[in-house]
Design an enzyme around this catalytic site. Structure first.
Site, PDB file in Angstrom:
ATOM      1  CG  PHE A 146       9.033  -1.565  -4.038  1.00  0.00           C
ATOM      2  CD1 PHE A 146       7.922  -2.339  -4.317  1.00  0.00           C
ATOM      3  CD2 PHE A 146       9.828  -1.919  -2.954  1.00  0.00           C
ATOM      4  CE1 PHE A 146       7.609  -3.448  -3.541  1.00  0.00           C
ATOM      5  CE2 PHE A 146       9.524  -3.025  -2.175  1.00  0.00           C
ATOM      6  CZ  PHE A 146       8.409  -3.793  -2.476  1.00  0.00           C
ATOM      7  CG  ASP A 215      14.239  -1.071  -8.385  1.00  0.00           C
ATOM      8  OD1 ASP A 215      14.097  -2.130  -9.043  1.00  0.00           O
ATOM      9  OD2 ASP A 215      13.912  -0.978  -7.189  1.00  0.00           O
ATOM     10  CE1 TYR A 240      11.140 -10.334  -5.510  1.00  0.00           C
ATOM     11  CE2 TYR A 240      13.296 -10.794  -4.586  1.00  0.00           C
ATOM     12  CZ  TYR A 240      12.204  -9.951  -4.718  1.00  0.00           C
ATOM     13  OH  TYR A 240      12.185  -8.749  -4.070  1.00  0.00           O
ATOM     14  CE  LYS A 241       9.532  -7.556  -8.160  1.00  0.00           C
ATOM     15  NZ  LYS A 241       8.551  -7.851  -7.138  1.00  0.00           N
ATOM     16  NE  ARG A 389       1.226  -6.007  -8.059  1.00  0.00           N
ATOM     17  CZ  ARG A 389       2.517  -6.202  -7.824  1.00  0.00           C
ATOM     18  NH1 ARG A 389       3.400  -5.276  -8.118  1.00  0.00           N
ATOM     19  NH2 ARG A 389       2.962  -7.329  -7.297  1.00  0.00           N
TER      20      ARG A 389
END
Ligand SMILES: Cc1ncc(COP(=O)(O)O)c(C=O)c1O
Length: 425
Positions: A146, A215, A240-241, A389
């Site tokens: 990322f 990560d 937040y995922k 996605r």
């Protein structure tokens, strides 16, 4: 419609032990939400809990909430709630700041730990990081990381006199050696959904005398991580995922217990001080993972996350993983049945051992296709230029959702003209 697939979805949903958890979330029943790998859905009870934080804790108790209401210790208390979800014992996780900021803390701290000069945790007056002199000059970074991790690692390397070596995670074990200070790897690739070998890369890093920083943004809450069991050194992740903490909810930082005494934060703010209210001029690090804190915690976001974590009360991560794999298998099967031949191909590995909790489909017309999907109530997202996605959050996504998403994808692909292959023009 293939009635066989719809019927299979119904029976898989009926047998799904996690299905009742869906009611805990505020979902738009008219649509299928497959974007929990970007922003998790809202647990229904969170607004009421936040109302209490606003009106009673802030409005009535005011500043007393820092002490009597437990605000001050929320970062480590909530860290201890996340710990079992990522296979960590208590006292090793603090919540706060963004993932990006925690990547910075972790990479610099890992480099410093790799050649520990034993003065960690106290003010340094020489301004130097001595470990470069010991030859550990490289930080290996996941080449498809990322972007923020790559940007920050590069800056951290520059500041500590190291250089970044971008590599595919599978190439890291062979590249590790006496020059390696640390590796920084995404547990699950944000674009392809590929799950990287956390136990193997961590063990290889240790065999070379380096540290492993992971990560966990796309694995925390999605699959078992086993931080302690696999001897991970440092880890970061967002909330937040798959942890459903809400937009911009604070990230977390894991510092393995054995490294805490030597964890030398590059951001030693007053919250990381052994006695913050002494307001001393000199810095003396607190014991434990608390030394990963920086400044005043963002209490409103943090307590929204605290409330959101209640949904995990009776959930076993092994069940989450089993359902995630079954959902993604079933979605791929439905896509194969519904999508016109040759229009999409999966970038996500078929092997379970290499798959996170999302499916990424390559599609030449991806932007128009994702617009069409969202217009028809199937919410995934686009990673340009050509990746669709679909995130599968086992707590609130069911098999009927997977069947509907694939069926609508087939309809949208039929409506969006495909590119004419060059040879046929
Ligand atoms: C793997 C990964 N790392 C880091 C980030 C960025 O985190 P933040 O915006 O919290 O700094 C994300 C965001 O989606 C991510 O997926």
């Amino acid at each position: 419609m293939y009635p066989g697939l719809a019927a299979r979805a119904a029976s898989l949903d009926a047998a799904d032990g996690l299905a009742p958890l869906r009611d805990l979330f505020a979902l738009n029943e008219g649509s299928v939400y497959l974007d929990g790998n970007s922003l998790g859905a809202l647990p229904r009870h969170v607004p009421e809990r936040l109302r209490d934080v606003m009106t009673r804790q802030w409005g009535e108790l005011g500043i007393r909430s820092w002490t009597e209401g437990g605000w001050w210790t929320a970062p480590e208390r909530i860290g201890d709630r996340i710990a079992p979800l990522v296979g960590a014992g208590p006292g090793q996780i603090v919540v706060g700041d963004s993932t990006s900021v925690n990547v910075f803390k972790a990479v610099v701290a890992a480099v410093r730990l790799a050649g520990q000069d034993r003065t960690a945790g106290q003010d340094r007056t020489d301004g130097q990081d001595r470990t470069a002199a010991e030859g550990r000059t490289e930080v290996l970074v996941d080449a498809t990381t990322f972007p923020t991790d790559g940007y920050i690692a590069r800056s951290a390397a520059r500041m500590t006199g190291r250089r970044i070596v971008p590599l595919a995670p599978a190439e890291m074990p062979a590249a590790l050696g006496p020059r390696t200070a640390a590796v920084l790897v995404n547990h699950v690739d944000f674009r392809t959904g590929r799950l990287h070998d956390l136990p193997g890369i961590t063990a290889a890093a240790h065999a070379a005398g380096a540290l492993a920083v992971w990560d966990l943004c796309h694995s925390a809450g999605a699959l078992p991580v086993g931080l302690d069991a696999h001897g991970v050194d440092l880890a970061v992740g967002c909330t937040y995922k798959y942890l459903n903490g809400g937009p911009g909810s604070p990230a977390f930082l894991y510092v393995a217990e054995r490294h805490q005494a030597g964890f030398d934060s590059p951001l030693p703010g007053w919250n990381a001080h052994a006695d913050p209210f002494a307001m001393a001029a000199g810095f003396e690090a607190a014991d434990g993972a608390v030394r990963g804190r920086v400044g005043t915690p963002d209490i409103l976001s943090m307590l929204a996350l605290d409330a959101a974590l209640d949904v995990w009360a009776d959930v076993r991560m092994a069940d989450v993983r089993a359902k995630s794999l079954a959902l993604t298998d079933f979605f791929l099967e439905c896509v194969a049945a519904y999508a016109p031949p040759g229009r999409v191909s999966s970038l996500t590995p078929a092997a379970h051992a290499e798959r996170g909790s999302q499916i990424a489909l390559r599609c030449a017309e991806a932007p128009a296709v994702m617009d069409g999907l969202i217009a028809r109530g199937v919410v995934g997202d686009l990673r340009g230029p050509d990746v669709l996605r679909f995130g599968f959050t086992p707590l609130y996504v069911g098999f009927a959702d997977a069947e509907r998403a694939a069926r609508v994808l087939g309809e949208v692909l039929a409506a969006v003209p495909g590119r004419v292959p060059p040879g046929r023009r």
